[in-house]
Design a protein around this motif. Structure first.
Motif, short mmCIF file in Angstrom:
data_model
loop_
_atom_site.label_atom_id
_atom_site.label_comp_id
_atom_site.label_asym_id
_atom_site.label_seq_id
_atom_site.Cartn_x
_atom_site.Cartn_y
_atom_site.Cartn_z
N SER A 1 49.13 42.21 42.73
CA SER A 1 47.79 42.34 43.31
C SER A 1 46.77 42.55 42.20
CB SER A 1 47.74 43.51 44.29
OG SER A 1 46.59 43.42 45.09
N LYS B 1 41.84 43.79 45.36
CA LYS B 1 42.62 43.80 46.60
C LYS B 1 43.16 45.20 46.92
CE LYS B 1 44.11 38.99 46.36
NZ LYS B 1 45.27 38.10 46.08
N ARG C 1 40.30 47.29 48.16
CA ARG C 1 39.96 46.92 49.54
C ARG C 1 40.91 47.61 50.52
NH1 ARG C 1 40.46 41.17 49.77
NH2 ARG C 1 38.68 41.16 48.37
N ARG C 2 42.21 47.62 50.20
CA ARG C 2 43.20 48.27 51.08
C ARG C 2 42.96 49.77 51.18
NH1 ARG C 2 48.66 45.80 50.85
NH2 ARG C 2 49.41 47.69 51.84
#
Length: 139
Positions: free
Chosen positions: A38, A42, A45-46
């Motif tokens: 990743s 990303k 964002r999670r």
């Protein structure tokens, strides 16, 4: 298989991998063990979906995990792509070995007696299995 230079602080009162990684490091590693690779964007964002967290905090933490040898990173275009340098299972094995090596090197009798007492109280079936393992190795 397992990098030998990984050294971690062990905090026995904490839960799970937070015993050796910080809470954020643990969350990031769990995301990467799940996704296999990743970017900071990303992962941020999670994590942002669950709570407010600065992008730079995630970036710094992922860089530190790479410096510790737990993550590999390489550049793809403008972003770094991170991937676990070690599987979760191998990481746990490494941590258990480091902790037990330290205890057995310095406090062998106390550590062994405690483990036996602990198993007798909490997991007699495992103590019995251990007894069979010992018998098979000692003839």
């Amino acid at each position: 298989m397992m990098p030998l230079n990984m050294r971690f602080r062990f905090s026995p009162a904490k839960d799970g991998l937070v015993k050796v990684l910080g809470p954020l490091e643990t969350e990031i590693m769990q995301i990467l063990w799940q996704d296999d690779r990743s970017t900071v964007k990303k992962v941020h964002r999670r994590l942002s979906a669950q709570r407010e967290i600065a992008y730079t905090t995630v970036m710094t933490t992922m860089s530190r995990l790479a410096e510790k040898g737990v993550l590999n990173r390489h550049r793809e275009g403008l972003a770094y792509v991170y991937a676990p340098a070690i599987s979760e299972e191998d990481f746990v094995t490494m941590v258990v070995r480091q902790v037990l090596d330290g205890l057995l090197d310095d406090y062998s009798d106390t550590a062994i007696e405690y483990m036996i007492d602990y198993l007798a109280r909490n997991n007699p079936a495992e103590l019995q299995r251990l007894q069979h393992v010992i018998q098979s190795r000692t003839g």
